[in-house]
Design an enzyme around this catalytic site. Structure first.
Site, short mmCIF file in Angstrom:
data_model
loop_
_atom_site.label_atom_id
_atom_site.label_comp_id
_atom_site.label_asym_id
_atom_site.label_seq_id
_atom_site.Cartn_x
_atom_site.Cartn_y
_atom_site.Cartn_z
CD GLU A 325 -1.47 -0.12 3.63
OE1 GLU A 325 -2.60 -0.55 3.34
OE2 GLU A 325 -1.16 0.23 4.78
CB CYS A 326 1.03 4.36 0.27
SG CYS A 326 1.27 6.13 -0.07
N GLY A 327 3.58 3.50 -0.52
CA GLY A 327 4.97 3.27 -0.89
C GLY A 327 5.23 1.84 -1.30
#
Length: 432
Positions: A325-327
């Site tokens: 998730e995200c990064g």
């Protein structure tokens, strides 16, 4: 159970520094503390943990169901620990729909509020500001004031004189001091693990607060809260493996304590590993979780981490569930373009290219409805906060239908290829 909430009229008032100093000062007095952060912030909790010597919990009144908040707070304070919560932004600031403020959390848990007021550019006007905050919502109890960045004894006398008719006790007065500034970057404070002299900084803040704040009065103000739900009766986001490898270092530091703890309490084992140290997921694990962080600041090092790359690709080939998730989503992609415009090859497990050079702020709470390809069965709440942009997203099944806090449809998001999936959203809780 007793607790209090440290809040401010606005961001930048000094509440984080005040909270850190209070946590360390109380710890030094042998007060058992349970630190918490209101909202979805994943940087400040690491600072709280250093200051208090205890793990810090997120309590999010927008994204978490009320029963989960009360159950988490009760478990966090087992053993008669004092719950010390730092608010986010201004006391009444919440999501775009107006909900989810620190004030909402205070009312839900019946926490008295200590208001930290930046006095650097005002004197008698402070009375109008504080009385306005006192009266805006009468179910929010502002029980004490800490006056911050006070310029002189004369300035303090003017402030106290103006505040006397308001009727809220001043429990501390802190001088203007440039040594109480913490370094920042694009998502907030520089991470606690990257602050070279963090303990010395916190010790200095604690010493100043120990002299300037009435800590005994603070403990007396701390109100009892409850009743609380039983954690055993509160549904949680289920683990997606029995032995989950979780990336954790300065590139992957944005994991939520309540999420990992929820997995543990449902029988999963959590095994940490560091991609920046070129570690592959530990052997024997049956799932991999890459949380958010700052991969854009370490893209070159991640690109050269051969053992990490080989281990992740082997896990994907074996059909092991992998979620980023995200990064973590960015690292699962084919490349990350850094701030200088240099593209670094990533894992190549998902067809997505991202760029930190082409910055655009993406910020807000999200509701996620799983699509057919999603590894998640239930609707979720989440938070999105990043400046990196998607340059190219290939043809692969999407994970979620996404809406914002107002219910506006934002389209589909996330990707899945085989057992590998990811999105920009930080998952917080099951949707209520």
């Amino acid at each position: 159970m007793k607790g209090l909430l440290i809040a401010a009229p606005a961001s930048g008032s000094g509440k984080t520094t005040v909270t850190l100093g209070l946590l360390r000062a109380l710890r030094d007095l042998a007060v058992e503390i349970a630190p918490a952060k209101a909202g979805p912030d994943y940087i400040d909790p690491a600072y709280h943990a250093v200051a208090s010597g205890a793990p810090c919990l997120n309590l999010d009144p927008w994204a978490m169901r009320p029963d989960l908040i009360s159950a988490l707070a009760a478990r966090h304070t087992e053993g008669a620990k004092l719950l010390v919560v730092e608010g986010m932004m201004g006391l009444f600031d919440g999501a775009i729909d107006g909900r989810g403020s620190a004030a909402d959390l205070a009312t839900h848990l019946s926490l008295p509020v200590i208001l930290v007021v930046d006095c650097a550019r005002q004197s008698h006007s402070i009375a109008a500001l504080v009385s306005g905050f006192r009266d805006f919502r009468r179910n929010v109890m502002i029980a004490g004031l800490i006056l911050n960045r006070v310029g002189s004894a004369r300035h303090e006398a003017m402030l106290r004189s103006a505040l006397e008719p308001v009727g809220i006790p001043v429990i501390g007065v802190l001088p203007r001091d440039p040594r109480l500034q913490l370094p920042e970057r694009h998502l907030g404070l520089v991470q606690a693990g990257e602050h070279a002299d963090l303990d010395a900084f916190i010790d200095y803040a604690a010493a100043l607060i120990g002299k300037s704040v009435d800590l005994k009065r603070l403990e007396q103000i701390a109100g009892s809260y409850g009743p609380s739900a039983s954690m055993a009766n509160v549904a949680r986001v289920p683990p997606f493996g029995q032995r989950i490898a979780v990336a954790y270092d300065n590139a992957f530091a944005f994991s939520y304590l309540h999420l990992l703890d929820g997995w543990r309490r449902r029988g999963a084992e959590i095994h940490l590993f560091s991609p920046l140290a070129d570690e592959a997921p530990p052997t024997g694990c049956d799932a991999v979780y890459l949380p958010g962080g700052y991969p854009e600041l370490h893209a070159g090092k991640l690109a050269s981490a051969s053992a990490f790359t080989a281990g992740m690709r082997e896990a994907a080939l074996s059909g092991m569930p992998i979620y980023g998730e995200c990064g973590g989503y960015m690292v699962l992609g084919t490349s990350i373009e850094d701030a200088e415009g240099v593209a670094h090859r990533m894992l190549g497990l998902l067809p997505v290219e991202t760029s930190f050079a082409r910055r655009k702020l993406h910020l807000g709470y999200r509701r996620l409805t799983p699509l057919a390809a999603s590894p998640f069965a239930a609707s979720l709440t989440a938070h999105e906060f990043h400046y990196a942009s998607i340059v190219h997203e290939g043809d692969a099944p999407r994970l979620f239908r996404v809406s914002d806090a107002l219910g506006e449809d934002l389209g589909e998001a996330g990707l899945r290829v085989g057992s590998v999936s990811g999105s920009y959203m930080h998952i917080i809780d099951l949707a209520g």
